[in-house]
Design an enzyme around this catalytic site. Structure first.
Site, PDB file in Angstrom:
ATOM      1  N   GLU A 191      -1.099  -5.331   8.650  1.00 41.09           N
ATOM      2  CA  GLU A 191      -0.323  -4.671   9.694  1.00 41.09           C
ATOM      3  C   GLU A 191      -0.982  -4.860  11.054  1.00 41.09           C
ATOM      4  OE1 GLU A 191       0.581  -0.581   8.824  1.00 41.09           O
ATOM      5  OE2 GLU A 191       1.194  -1.039   6.774  1.00 41.09           O
TER       6      GLU A 191
ATOM      7  N   ASP B 299      -0.942  -6.289   0.007  1.00 36.66           N
ATOM      8  CA  ASP B 299      -1.296  -5.649   1.279  1.00 36.66           C
ATOM      9  C   ASP B 299      -2.795  -5.469   1.432  1.00 36.66           C
ATOM     10  OD1 ASP B 299       1.062  -5.211   2.602  1.00 36.66           O
ATOM     11  OD2 ASP B 299       1.295  -3.125   1.961  1.00 36.66           O
TER      12      ASP B 299
ATOM     13  N   GLU C 212       9.513  -4.107  10.265  1.00 35.09           N
ATOM     14  CA  GLU C 212       9.981  -2.846   9.660  1.00 35.09           C
ATOM     15  C   GLU C 212      10.570  -1.927  10.731  1.00 35.09           C
ATOM     16  OE1 GLU C 212       7.202  -0.996   6.993  1.00 35.09           O
ATOM     17  OE2 GLU C 212       8.355   0.879   6.900  1.00 35.09           O
TER      18      GLU C 212
ATOM     19  N   ASP D 201       0.836  -1.207   0.000  1.00 39.59           N
ATOM     20  CA  ASP D 201       0.000   0.000   0.000  1.00 39.59           C
ATOM     21  C   ASP D 201       0.873   1.261   0.000  1.00 39.59           C
ATOM     22  OD1 ASP D 201       0.870  -0.129   2.600  1.00 39.59           O
ATOM     23  OD2 ASP D 201      -1.116   0.066   3.517  1.00 39.59           O
ATOM     24  N   SER D 202       2.183   1.078  -0.017  1.00 41.25           N
ATOM     25  CA  SER D 202       3.096   2.196  -0.276  1.00 41.25           C
ATOM     26  C   SER D 202       2.769   2.809  -1.639  1.00 41.25           C
ATOM     27  CB  SER D 202       4.557   1.725  -0.258  1.00 41.25           C
ATOM     28  OG  SER D 202       4.730   0.613  -1.115  1.00 41.25           O
TER      29      SER D 202
ATOM     30  N   LYS E 255      -0.733  -9.535   3.216  1.00 43.38           N
ATOM     31  CA  LYS E 255      -0.013  -8.972   4.366  1.00 43.38           C
ATOM     32  C   LYS E 255      -0.934  -8.015   5.093  1.00 43.38           C
ATOM     33  CE  LYS E 255       3.587  -5.968   3.746  1.00 43.38           C
ATOM     34  NZ  LYS E 255       3.102  -4.727   4.359  1.00 43.38           N
TER      35      LYS E 255
HETATM   36  O1  KIV Z   1       3.596  -1.080   1.511  1.00 44.08           O
HETATM   37  C1  KIV Z   1       4.772  -1.474   1.409  1.00 44.08           C
HETATM   38  O2  KIV Z   1       5.441  -1.288   0.395  1.00 44.08           O
HETATM   39  C2  KIV Z   1       5.347  -2.159   2.549  1.00 44.08           C
HETATM   40  C3  KIV Z   1       6.829  -2.328   2.565  1.00 44.08           C
HETATM   41  C4  KIV Z   1       7.515  -1.048   2.747  1.00 44.08           C
HETATM   42  C5  KIV Z   1       7.243  -3.349   3.541  1.00 44.08           C
HETATM   43  O3  KIV Z   1       4.651  -2.559   3.431  1.00 44.08           O
END
Ligand code: KIV
Length: 259
Positions: free
Chosen positions: A114, A83, A181, A44-45, A112
């Site tokens: 959080e 994510d 992280e 989600d970056s 993934k």
């Molecule tokens: O969203 C993302 O790219 C991430 C990485 C920085 C681990 O969670």
């Protein structure tokens, strides 16, 4: 390296390091696969790197599903991880399952999410329903408003002990991988040694089973915005700007296109 989760477990047992970068589109996915990267993260970056946002909070499940589909359709070798964005899974395990189903149907092999101990019940629920999950602890960017910024975590003995406890509980609940992280190297190495599942680090030192970086940081495409722990292997912004300026000059001077 096979893209299966079993291959990741085997690599951990054999002490082989694994690699992951973010990918949001066909170009990135193709390049990373050609380079032999083991896994692609549709992170989600996306919201910050592609959307230019200050944080990841506005990223939607529709956007994650769309980009996951693009990457998953492009590659055959790397593992594809997607994510769960902020607001798509925290309310209940059932809400999380519905969101995971969309990302798995889009082609992700693992999702993934959080969160530490608060996510244990959700991860147990998901793993009983055939959803492979990577838990993400330490600096969790979706909690940025609560944490008060993108700050390193686990710095005090109490905070470190809590992260270790969370990691063990998440693996016990059925998490298939753990991403850590921006935490101290020694802590990440200790957690890696104590867990039966593969760990992935970013800003967590060399002791994890795998490393992940944002592709744009690796390639120097966002100069000035990469976190201090990232390593840049190419002056991508410089090279691309130079090429574009050359193209513009040739058009203006009538060199391109040729007759
Ligand atoms: O969203 C993302 O790219 C991430 C990485 C920085 C681990 O969670």
């Amino acid at each position: 390296m096979s893209r299966s989760l079993a291959a990741w477990d085997k690599a951990k047992r054999e002490g082989r390091k694994l690699t992951m970068v973010t990918a949001y589109d066909v170009t990135a996915a193709r390049l990373a696969e050609a380079a032999g990267i083991d896994a692609l993260l549709i992170g989600d970056s996306l919201g910050m790197v592609v959307g230019g946002e200050a944080d990841t909070l506005r990223v939607t499940l529709d956007q994650m599903e769309y980009h996951t589909g693009i990457v998953a359709r492009t590659v055959t070798k790397p593992l594809v991880m997607a994510d769960l964005p902020f607001g798509s899974f925290e309310e209940s395990p059932a809400q999380a399952f519905a969101a995971c189903a969309r990302l798995l149907k889009a082609g992700a092999q693992i999702v993934k999410l959080e969160g530490g101990a608060t996510m244990v019940e959700t991860i147990a629920f998901l793993s009983r329903r055939a959803v492979p999950v990577c838990a993400h602890i330490g600096l969790t960017p979706q909690h940025v408003r609560q944490i008060g910024g993108f700050k390193r975590q686990g710095k005090t003995p109490e905070a470190a002990a809590q992260l270790l406890e969370d990691a063990l509980a998440l693996a016990d609940a059925g998490a298939r991988m753990l991403l850590m992280e921006a935490i101290p190297s020694e802590l990440a190495a200790e957690i890696t040694a104590k867990l039966p599942i593969p760990t992935i680090g970013i800003g967590a030192g060399p002791g994890t089973n795998a490393q992940v970086l944002v592709l744009h940081d690796v390639l120097g495409l966002n100069p000035g915005n990469a976190p201090s722990f990232a390593k840049t292997y190419l002056d991508g912004a410089g090279l691309i700007t130079k090429a574009l300026a050359e193209y513009a000059r040739e058009v203006r001077e009538g060199v391109f296109p040729a007759k």
